[in-house]
Enzyme design. Structure first.
Site, PDB file in Angstrom:
ATOM      1  N   LYS A  75      -0.846  -7.801  -2.519  1.00  0.00           N
ATOM      2  CA  LYS A  75      -1.482  -8.353  -3.713  1.00  0.00           C
ATOM      3  C   LYS A  75      -2.140  -9.691  -3.402  1.00  0.00           C
ATOM      4  O   LYS A  75      -1.560 -10.540  -2.705  1.00  0.00           O
ATOM      5  CB  LYS A  75      -0.443  -8.515  -4.824  1.00  0.00           C
ATOM      6  CG  LYS A  75      -1.007  -8.981  -6.160  1.00  0.00           C
ATOM      7  CD  LYS A  75       0.096  -9.038  -7.210  1.00  0.00           C
ATOM      8  CE  LYS A  75      -0.395  -9.558  -8.537  1.00  0.00           C
ATOM      9  NZ  LYS A  75       0.680  -9.625  -9.553  1.00  0.00           N
ATOM     10  N   SER A 151      -0.062  -7.673 -13.864  1.00  0.00           N
ATOM     11  CA  SER A 151      -1.218  -8.111 -13.109  1.00  0.00           C
ATOM     12  C   SER A 151      -1.384  -7.421 -11.753  1.00  0.00           C
ATOM     13  O   SER A 151      -2.416  -7.591 -11.087  1.00  0.00           O
ATOM     14  CB  SER A 151      -1.126  -9.626 -12.886  1.00  0.00           C
ATOM     15  OG  SER A 151       0.032  -9.958 -12.125  1.00  0.00           O
ATOM     16  N   SER A 175       4.698  -7.718 -14.350  1.00  0.00           N
ATOM     17  CA  SER A 175       3.481  -7.428 -13.595  1.00  0.00           C
ATOM     18  C   SER A 175       3.612  -6.337 -12.547  1.00  0.00           C
ATOM     19  O   SER A 175       2.618  -5.889 -11.995  1.00  0.00           O
ATOM     20  CB  SER A 175       2.952  -8.705 -12.932  1.00  0.00           C
ATOM     21  OG  SER A 175       2.335  -9.535 -13.888  1.00  0.00           O
TER      22      SER A 175
END
Length: 476
Positions: A75, A151, A175
């Site tokens: 990520k 996210s 997330s």
């Protein structure tokens, strides 16, 4: 193993095939790179490619590592890789290149995982989506007009589409679990302080609510990564294997959040379906309410969440040596940071104490129940653009986001492990996750339950509209 088989295989199977000599790590990585190059223009899950690095590591991977040769994405938030651009979804960091690896990156390398790139997120990972002004929207493979959740949305999109079997994510309010629900994946958030806090969060007000892990298609892959990280860390809790349970679990459930946020009928139906499945598997289920003042706890949580965003920006101002220029930050980020800076050190300390009190308070609940079951989200994944802030009132989006995800933040607040399990699809063929939470340190219990649910209701048979190197008609 051909490309289609690799797209459908989990990381554990791929590593076993590499060790057995059925296929080489180089072939596996090339196949993943090809799928990424084919599907990223459709879905927008990747920010930075790492093709040459991936090829070099595939040629020298340690075949004795548990996930040797398995491709994955990191990520684009918190996890730094030396020589690789790191933006946190922000135009402000558009030119930043890391000079050293983060601890979690080193742990994943020791496990044998090979990064082929970085995955998309929203700016500073502050929303339940992976849309950013810096990189554009990340699209859901089940319906490309909809959000992936966030996210860690780029991670979820890549795994759901069969590009990689495993992708790194992080989770401060859901997330990992939010995009797992929206993309039909398994997503586990480990307990508070399960592993060391990411270096970039050291001293942040949000450090205590943060967890790092992965999204996967199978439970055993999630367990394998957690075991590998525990093996490389001085800290650990109970065994993280996903073996069968020894006895029936006491499962408490609720279809609506304590805050009273309305929940879509499909999400309530997903809970009803999970309750019935758990009962058929021999578990005891009962409708319950969690103890505590949730309004006060939510206020305290938002203090730490927004103050953490302000501390995150201040960190980067110190690294870059200059503040953001006009237009570098999105209006929502500006508003959240300003809100976070409005709280005094005393208010932040009081918020931390409120979370600690809530963790002590829920211990009485765990004396009577092993697991708490709810929807993961209050609605199916909405259309892209839903999480765009109103320029006249950007902070309004904070409440709108909280209404979309009124369940997941609680596990971060009290430090419990929690997971989203893909057991249900609605009439539009969109995945609807079911959320399970256990006492702190009981990842073993959640993984065992998840493995049992996966065996009873295999979800890998479901394929999104965009999968592998192919896109199919939704109603085909």
């Amino acid at each position: 193993m051909n490309d289609d088989e690799l797209a459908a295989s989990d990381g554990t199977a791929i590593a076993e095939a590499i060790r057995a000599g059925v296929i080489s790590a180089e072939e596996v990585v090339e196949s993943a790179i090809a799928r990424a190059e084919s599907l990223n223009p459709l879905l927008g899950f990747q920010v930075t490619t790492m093709v040459e690095t991936a090829r070099a590591r595939a040629a020298t991977v340690d075949l004795g590592a548990p996930l040797a040769g398995v491709p994955y994405l990191i990520k684009d938030h918190l996890a730094l890789q030396a020589g690789v651009r790191h933006t946190s979804g922000s135009r402000y960091l558009r030119d930043f290149v890391a000079t050293a690896d983060s601890q979690i990156v080193r742990q994943y390398r020791a496990a044998g995982l090979i990064p082929i790139g970085t995955s998309a997120t929203c700016e500073f990972a502050l929303l339940s989506t992976a849309e950013s002004a810096a990189h554009g929207p990340c699209r859901n493979p089940w319906d490309p007009t909809r959000t992936t959740g966030g996210s860690s949305g780029g991670a979820a999109a890549a795994v759901a589409a069969g590009v990689v079997p495993i992708a790194h994510g992080n989770d401060a309010a859901g997330s990992i679990r939010i995009p797992a629900s929206a993309c039909g994946l398994f997503g586990l958030k480990p307990s508070r302080r399960r592993a060391l806090v990411p270096e970039l969060l050291s001293g942040s007000p949000a450090a205590g609510i943060w967890s790092e892990h992965v999204v996967t298609r199978t439970v055993r892959d999630s367990a394998a990564v957690l075991r590998a990280r525990a093996a490389g860390s001085a800290r650990g809790s109970r065994d993280t294997g996903s073996s069968s349970r020894d006895s029936a679990l006491r499962i408490g459930y609720a279809a609506t959040p304590p805050t009273g946020t309305p929940v879509a009928s499909a999400c309530e139906e997903a809970v009803d379906d999970a309750v019935q499945l758990c009962a058929r598997l021999g578990h005891t289920v009962a409708e319950v309410k969690l103890p505590g003042d949730f309004a006060e706890l939510e206020r305290a949580f938002l203090i730490l969440y927004t103050a953490g965003a302000a501390a995150w920006l201040d960190h980067w101002i110190g690294v870059l040596g200059n503040p953001p220029r006009p237009g570098d930050l999105e209006p929502y980020t500006d508003a959240v940071v300003a809100h976070g800076r409005s709280f005094s050190p005393a208010a932040i300390h009081g918020a931390i104490e409120t979370l600690e009190q809530a963790e002590r308070q829920i211990s009485a609940f765990w004396a009577d129940f092993d697991v708490f079951l709810t929807p993961t989200l209050a609605a199916p994944p909405p259309a892209l653009g839903y999480f765009t802030a109103d320029p006249a009132d950007p902070l309004e989006l904070l409440g709108r986001d909280a209404e979309f995800s009124p369940f997941t933040w609680y596990a971060n607040a009290v430090g419990s492990p929690a997971m989203s399990v893909p057991l249900y699809w609605n009439a539009d063929r969109l995945p609807i996750g079911t959320h399970f939470m256990a006492a702190r340190g009981r990842e073993d219990l959640l993984l065992a339950l998840a493995s049992e649910l996966e065996n009873a209701r295999p979800w890998s048979t479901h394929r999104p509209v965009i999968f592998g190197a192919h896109a199919r008609e939704k109603d085909a």
